[in-house]
Scaffold this active site. Structure first.
Site, PDB file in Angstrom:
ATOM      1  N   GLY A 309       0.804  -1.214   0.000  1.00 22.44           N
ATOM      2  CA  GLY A 309       0.000   0.000   0.000  1.00 22.44           C
ATOM      3  C   GLY A 309       0.838   1.264   0.000  1.00 22.44           C
ATOM      4  O   GLY A 309       1.923   1.328  -0.584  1.00 22.44           O
ATOM      5  N   SER A 310       0.339   2.277   0.700  1.00 24.22           N
ATOM      6  CA  SER A 310       0.945   3.612   0.638  1.00 24.22           C
ATOM      7  C   SER A 310       2.312   3.712   1.281  1.00 24.22           C
ATOM      8  O   SER A 310       2.972   4.750   1.141  1.00 24.22           O
ATOM      9  CB  SER A 310       0.003   4.637   1.277  1.00 24.22           C
ATOM     10  OG  SER A 310      -1.176   4.757   0.516  1.00 24.22           O
ATOM     11  N   THR A 311       2.749   2.686   2.008  1.00 24.75           N
ATOM     12  CA  THR A 311       4.127   2.742   2.514  1.00 24.75           C
ATOM     13  C   THR A 311       5.115   2.801   1.347  1.00 24.75           C
ATOM     14  O   THR A 311       6.222   3.330   1.505  1.00 24.75           O
ATOM     15  CB  THR A 311       4.449   1.515   3.386  1.00 24.75           C
ATOM     16  OG1 THR A 311       4.187   0.320   2.651  1.00 24.75           O
ATOM     17  CG2 THR A 311       3.607   1.519   4.650  1.00 24.75           C
TER      18      THR A 311
END
Length: 587
Positions: A309-311
């Protein structure tokens, strides 16, 4: 004269005495006659002397042999060898402070000699009084077998041994054995691993030891009790490990998730100080505690592949800044969704405005991240992620390490979706390793579960980032915790920085906005990062108070709790005030 009278006359004439005075003049020396009784007595004395001599010789031989046996080392002559020669010893496993994580303990195993069993039915009935969980049919089959040896139960407790001994069953015996004991139980199960019934490593660092030659030594009989093995010290801190485990157990229960995991990594040496995966199991009794339905023996941190995801936006920002094609002063238009190849890219928290690089990171803009990737290009994007070790299998001691997956062909849409964490699956441990390079000055250091100094780490480190990129990434990480989705991970005085990641999981071939894999990537203290903390939680279902089920509301809170509780143990002192010299006082 009669015949009888003549005999009497001749007898009187022939009479003589044996004394000198009774000898007739001129008569020869008298003959000595020995009687039968005297001859027999002499023979008896000779026989007694011979018998005494014979007994003396026999007893001397027996005495000599007893002395010889007493001075000779014991020899194993039984058909069943001693446990030390049949069950391999293993070295103790210690944490970095010398606390025992795994050790051998002596125990006994129950066996039977079927040819000596008098009444198998009675024996089974008696054994079931002490071991009520035994399979009576299987035990009866073993007791009536034609062989001379059958195992009945391995690794009994002292109490069970005592109670079975009191039963006095003929043909039943005990054999000394070894059992691997893990004092911490499930706390470090996935990290330390476990062994099988023969004391051979099956998973974790136990298996790693066998892979390094311990199994070969055991085959050669060189790992007996007479050959004491040096303990193996790990990089793990049991205190931190306990904190990680406790936070994961609590978080998984609180958010009704199907799984969770976390790792605490030394950013400058690559040492793993704590690693946990949930659900877990008890390595002291793995057969009964491993749940195949939930895959509780699976190490989700090193062996689980997930879209992070956004990591991944942290790596997209670092890539853009390091390429020199983007600077902190650049902006990206996020006023409208991005349409490409029949797909629409939009922001989860849409701002519908022009965003700076900091805004893209703090507001976790999918549109801004996709445009950053487009500036760098497909080849540059793929090369950067490979350089950070996110697309190749990492090298570490733990055997349970998965190989990342990526699309066979990278297209423009592929690069844009990978920019915000979809399309590439990697492990949380790899993500933490790459994040450490963003924080420690740009050095990619492979993680290790064994002690390692900073100098040793530098020998094998690879520079993957420019110094200015590292400084910019520290600024972005801190900004996201102060003003962005990572606020709930902040801990006063510890200067935490981080990035959230809320990824939609694929269900029946499509991304589902109700089934999520959440992650939080943190570093502290951000002015000079010493440690990286990665927390993931799989399919959380319960929202935090006043919050939703996004990463900042669960994984971020869990990461903050780990940092708050472990910072002092890791030697990180809180700093307050603008210059860090202020102190907290209570009245």
């Amino acid at each position: 004269m009669s015949f009888l009278s003549r005999i009497m006359v001749l007898k009187s004439k022939a009479h003589f005495n044996t004394g000198a005075g009774g000898r007739l003049p001129g008569a020869p020396d008298p003959m000595i006659f020995e009687g039968t009784r005297k001859a027999t007595g002499g023979q008896a004395r000779n026989r007694i002397a011979i018998m005494i001599g014979a007994f003396t010789v026999v007893y001397c031989i027996i005495g000599g042999r007893l002395v010889q046996y007493g001075m000779t080392a014991p020899q194993t002559v039984a058909s069943i060898m001693r446990a030390d020669n049949t069950v391999a010893s293993r070295p103790d496993i210690l944490d970095r402070n010398g606390e025992i994580l795994a050790t051998d303990v002596r125990t006994v195993s129950l066996f039977a000699e079927p040819h000596k069993i008098v009444d198998p039915d009675e024996a089974v009935e008696l054994l079931s009084t002490v071991l009520p969980d035994i399979d009576t049919k299987d035990i009866y089959r073993k007791l009536t077998h034609k062989s001379h040896f059958q195992w009945l139960r391995r690794q009994l407790t002292p109490k069970q041994q005592s109670e079975i001994l009191a039963l006095g069953i003929p043909g039943i015996g005990f054999r000394p054995a070894k059992r691997r004991f893990y004092p911490s139980g499930p706390v470090a199960a996935h990290l330390v691993g476990y062994v099988n019934i023969d004391n051979r490593g099956v998973a974790g660092m136990e298996r790693y030891l066998d892979m390094q030659g311990l199994a070969d030594l055991a085959e050669l009989g060189m790992t007996t009790a007479n050959a004491k093995l040096e303990p193996v010290k790990l990089s793990v801190d049991l205190r931190v490990q306990n904190i990680v485990h406790d936070v994961l157990v609590t978080g998984m229960q609180s958010y009704k998730a199907i799984g969770a995991g976390a790792v605490v990594l030394d950013a400058n040496t690559g040492e793993v100080l704590g690693l946990g995966s949930m659900p877990d199991f008890d390595p002291n009794n793995p057969a009964d505690t491993i749940d195949r339905a939930t895959k509780s023996d699976m190490n989700r941190v090193s062996g689980g592949l997930f879209e992070m995801g956004s990591t991944f936006k942290a790596f997209t920002s670092a890539m853009a800044l390091d390429s020199g094609k983007v600077s902190m002063n650049d902006t990206f238009d996020a006023r409208r969704p991005l349409y490409i190849g029949g797909f629409t890219i939009h922001d989860f928290h849409a701002t519908r405005r022009i965003l700076s690089v900091t805004d893209v990171f703090v507001h976790s803009s999918n549109i801004g991240s996709a445009k950053m990737a487009d500036v760098v290009g497909i080849a540059g994007h793929q090369e950067f992620l490979t350089r950070l070790g996110l697309l190749t299998r990492l090298q570490t001691e733990l055997p349970e390490v998965a190989t990342p997956s990526q699309p066979k062909v990278w297209k423009k849409i592929t690069s844009m979706t990978v920019a915000f964490g979809h399309g590439v699956s990697t492990t949380p441990l790899q993500t933490a390793m790459a994040a450490a390079a963003l924080m420690n000055g740009g050095k990619l250091i492979q993680p290790t579960f064994l002690p390692r100094t900073a100098e040793e780490a530098d020998e094998n480190a690879v520079m993957v980032l420019k110094p200015h990129t590292v400084e910019d990434m520290r600024t972005l990480f801190r900004a996201n915790v102060v003003d962005g989705s990572g606020r709930r991970a902040d801990t006063p005085g510890l200067l935490v920085g981080g990035k959230t990641g809320t990824a939609e999981k694929v269900v029946h071939g499509r991304y589902s906005n109700s089934v999520r894999f959440n992650a939080f990537l943190a570093a502290f203290p951000i002015n000079d990062p010493k440690y990286v903390v990665m927390v993931v939680i799989d399919e959380p279902k319960v929202a935090h108070q006043g919050c939703g089920v996004t990463a900042g509301c669960n994984a971020g809170i869990m990461a903050g709790e780990i940092i708050r509780r472990s910072a002092a143990l890791l030697g990180i002192k809180p700093r307050f005030g603008a210059d860090g010299t202020a102190l907290l006082e209570s009245y």
